[in-house]
Write an enzyme that holds these catalytic residues in place. Structure first.
Site, PDB file in Angstrom:
ATOM      1  N   GLU A 161       6.670 104.661  27.233  1.00 31.14           N
ATOM      2  CA  GLU A 161       6.036 105.657  26.362  1.00 31.14           C
ATOM      3  C   GLU A 161       6.267 105.431  24.858  1.00 31.14           C
ATOM      4  O   GLU A 161       6.719 106.351  24.154  1.00 31.14           O
ATOM      5  CB  GLU A 161       6.443 107.070  26.808  1.00 31.14           C
ATOM      6  N   GLU A 276       2.248 105.856  38.003  1.00 39.11           N
ATOM      7  CA  GLU A 276       2.790 107.209  38.243  1.00 39.11           C
ATOM      8  C   GLU A 276       1.688 108.188  38.659  1.00 39.11           C
ATOM      9  O   GLU A 276       1.669 109.345  38.226  1.00 39.11           O
ATOM     10  CB  GLU A 276       3.513 107.721  36.979  1.00 39.11           C
TER      11      GLU A 276
HETATM   12  O1  G3I Z   1      20.552 115.622  38.410  1.00 35.86           O
HETATM   13  C1  G3I Z   1      20.715 116.592  37.365  1.00 35.86           C
HETATM   14  C2  G3I Z   1      21.481 117.748  37.880  1.00 35.86           C
HETATM   15  O2  G3I Z   1      22.794 117.321  38.183  1.00 35.86           O
HETATM   16  C3  G3I Z   1      21.506 118.855  36.825  1.00 35.86           C
HETATM   17  O3  G3I Z   1      22.144 119.986  37.322  1.00 35.86           O
HETATM   18  C4  G3I Z   1      20.082 119.238  36.416  1.00 35.86           C
HETATM   19  C5  G3I Z   1      20.045 120.281  35.312  1.00 35.86           C
HETATM   20  O4  G3I Z   1      18.873 120.147  34.538  1.00 35.86           O
HETATM   21  O5  G3I Z   1      19.448 118.083  35.948  1.00 35.86           O
HETATM   22  C6  G3I Z   1      19.356 117.064  36.917  1.00 35.86           C
HETATM   23  O6  G3I Z   1      18.720 115.970  36.356  1.00 35.86           O
HETATM   24  C7  G3I Z   1      17.322 116.081  36.160  1.00 35.86           C
HETATM   25  C8  G3I Z   1      16.655 114.978  36.943  1.00 35.86           C
HETATM   26  O7  G3I Z   1      15.262 114.965  36.678  1.00 35.86           O
HETATM   27  C9  G3I Z   1      16.839 115.173  38.443  1.00 35.86           C
HETATM   28  O8  G3I Z   1      16.234 116.357  38.854  1.00 35.86           O
HETATM   29  C10 G3I Z   1      17.033 115.942  34.701  1.00 35.86           C
HETATM   30  O9  G3I Z   1      17.549 117.063  34.009  1.00 35.86           O
HETATM   31  C11 G3I Z   1      15.561 115.837  34.491  1.00 35.86           C
HETATM   32  O10 G3I Z   1      15.321 115.521  33.116  1.00 35.86           O
HETATM   33  C12 G3I Z   1      14.986 114.723  35.334  1.00 35.86           C
HETATM   34  O11 G3I Z   1      13.603 114.706  35.146  1.00 35.86           O
HETATM   35  C13 G3I Z   1      12.942 113.495  35.404  1.00 35.86           C
HETATM   36  C14 G3I Z   1      12.303 113.028  34.097  1.00 35.86           C
HETATM   37  O12 G3I Z   1      11.460 111.902  34.332  1.00 35.86           O
HETATM   38  C15 G3I Z   1      13.364 112.608  33.085  1.00 35.86           C
HETATM   39  O13 G3I Z   1      14.125 111.536  33.571  1.00 35.86           O
HETATM   40  C16 G3I Z   1      11.876 113.765  36.435  1.00 35.86           C
HETATM   41  O14 G3I Z   1      12.523 114.036  37.685  1.00 35.86           O
HETATM   42  C17 G3I Z   1      10.966 112.543  36.593  1.00 35.86           C
HETATM   43  O15 G3I Z   1       9.905 112.840  37.460  1.00 35.86           O
HETATM   44  C18 G3I Z   1      10.407 112.188  35.230  1.00 35.86           C
HETATM   45  O16 G3I Z   1       9.600 111.040  35.367  1.00 35.86           O
HETATM   46  C19 G3I Z   1       8.877 110.660  34.212  1.00 35.86           C
HETATM   47  C20 G3I Z   1       8.820 109.133  34.193  1.00 35.86           C
HETATM   48  O17 G3I Z   1      10.120 108.597  34.252  1.00 35.86           O
HETATM   49  C21 G3I Z   1       8.088 108.631  32.949  1.00 35.86           C
HETATM   50  N1  G3I Z   1       6.770 109.228  32.855  1.00 35.86           N
HETATM   51  C22 G3I Z   1       6.717 110.697  32.933  1.00 35.86           C
HETATM   52  C23 G3I Z   1       7.430 111.189  34.190  1.00 35.86           C
HETATM   53  C24 G3I Z   1       7.370 112.697  34.280  1.00 35.86           C
HETATM   54  O18 G3I Z   1       8.074 113.273  33.227  1.00 35.86           O
END
Ligand code: G3I
Length: 368
Positions: A161, A276
């Site tokens: 991105e 995605e």
């Molecule tokens: O695992 C922790 C947990 O321990 C904690 O309690 C909780 C509190 O917020 O967070 C958890 O982590 C989260 C993780 O997903 C697992 O659920 C993160 O906060 C959260 O930011 C993370 O979101 C992911 C996001 O990328 C950021 O990494 C999404 O699942 C994932 O689908 C999303 O994927 C992105 C692609 O990589 C890039 N393109 C867009 C796409 C959607 O945003």
């Protein structure tokens, strides 16, 4: 055009066979009703999905669906910098290793997602980069992660991105890397990645290329301009990941626009992966069959368009089941709806792991 309309009809109206009726894709079972992986393979492509090892371990039905339908997995979060190194020098490879072992044991490929992404850069690294402007931090990160998975991963989303048509400078997002190292950080990251995995396909992965509106028109133009510049400079850029987070509120989908964009990327000698794919719904209050038909029609039209471009090597959905979709946090879930109807229905399987219209339409498009 006729084909798309017909598919729209089929996507919504065909009575979907239940999952248990799909033969498991083994040599013995034949390919009467191939899985998504088999359907893609029959056309020289691959099909995969974003995955998390904790979910696969906890849910046998999800695990079975992953094994049946995927030839390739993208770690949804495990390979991101903030997951791997939450504190400086303190690595946690367990989830990424777990998914890599699962993939290896079952003969699945793994996509490397992702090395540099502002949103998944740990705070400590962001602060250090801003303070010291020291590339050796990036060098250490790549040098720790890439060799570890060298035998498992041959395709990396090196930069995720980087395009920003609205607030960027020269079309590039003003993220920590841009601020510290200037626009050249993308070429440097590709060179760095190439040093650690010389044989890997190195990609830039981005979103917002799918619809006919001024912002996405700019984004397509900027992506092409960036790719062109990098190729001209001799950067080891091998491909572009087109995320394809489709959105029913942005339609109608116009095949010509995506077709031209993919053709222009291919003209730069780049491979393309749809990395995605999923669909954000517009109206969750419509009857389920109508909602599923709308999602399926969008996916059918998109995938048919994408696969008409020979440079498109694979399709990856951002998860398999609505149950785990990141979109559940993105849509407004009307309180008038009860139970699973409140969930966005933008992936091939519903929240109970039953395949729905999107699954059948996707399979038809992969087979055609
Ligand atoms: O695992 C922790 C947990 O321990 C904690 O309690 C909780 C509190 O917020 O967070 C958890 O982590 C989260 C993780 O997903 C697992 O659920 C993160 O906060 C959260 O930011 C993370 O979101 C992911 C996001 O990328 C950021 O990494 C999404 O699942 C994932 O689908 C999303 O994927 C992105 C692609 O990589 C890039 N393109 C867009 C796409 C959607 O945003």
């Amino acid at each position: 055009m006729f084909q798309i309309s017909r598919r729209r009809f089929l996507g919504g109206m065909i009575a979907a066979p239940v999952l248990s009726a799909i033969p498991f894709p083994s040599a013995e079972s034949g390919t009467v009703q191939p899985s998504l992986a088999r359907a893609a393979h029959s056309n020289g492509r691959f099909f995969g999905a974003a995955a998390r090892i904790d979910q696969i371990d906890a849910e046998p039905a999800l695990r079975a669906a992953m094994l049946r339908d995927c030839a390739c997995l993208t770690p949804e979060i495990h390979l991101k910098w903030d997951s791997l190194e939450p504190a400086p020098g303190q690595h946690d490879f367990a989830p990424a290793d777990g998914l890599a072992d699962f993939a290896k044991a079952n003969g699945l490929k793994l996509r490397g997602h992702t090395l540099l992404w502002e949103q998944s850069t740990p705070d400590w690294a962001r602060r250090a980069i801003a303070r010291d402007k020291d590339w050796s931090l990036i060098e250490r990160h790549f040098g720790t992660v890439m060799p570890r998975y060298r035998s498992r991963i041959d395709e990396w989303d090196v930069v995720n991105e980087p395009i920003d048509s609205e607030h960027g400078r020269g079309g590039l997002r003003r993220n920590s890397f841009f601020r510290a190292f200037g626009p050249d950080y993308i070429r440097r990251a590709l060179d760095e990645a190439h040093r650690h995995a010389p044989g890997a396909l190195l990609m830039i992965n981005d979103y917002g290329f799918d619809y006919d509106n001024p912002v996405e028109e700019d984004r397509r133009r900027l992506m092409l301009r960036l790719a062109e510049r990098l190729k001209r400079e001799g950067a080891p850029l091998g491909g572009i990941g087109v995320q394809a987070h489709l959105d029913l509120s942005k339609g109608p989908f116009k095949p010509r626009i995506v077709r031209d964009f993919l053709r222009d990327l291919a003209g730069l000698d780049l491979r393309i992966v749809i990395t995605e794919l999923d669909v954000k719904e517009q109206d969750l209050t419509a009857p389920i069959e109508v909602r599923d038909a709308r999602v399926a029609a969008e996916v059918g039209a998109y995938v048919e368009t994408a696969l008409a471009e020979p440079a498109v090597k694979g399709i990856v959905t951002w998860g398999l089941s609505d149950r785990h979709s990141w979109l559940q946090d993105q849509v407004e879930q009307p309180s008038s709806l009860k139970g699973p109807a409140r969930l966005n229905r933008g992936l091939p399987y519903d929240s109970k792991l039953e395949p729905k219209a999107m699954y059948w339409t996707l399979r038809e498009a992969l087979l055609t």
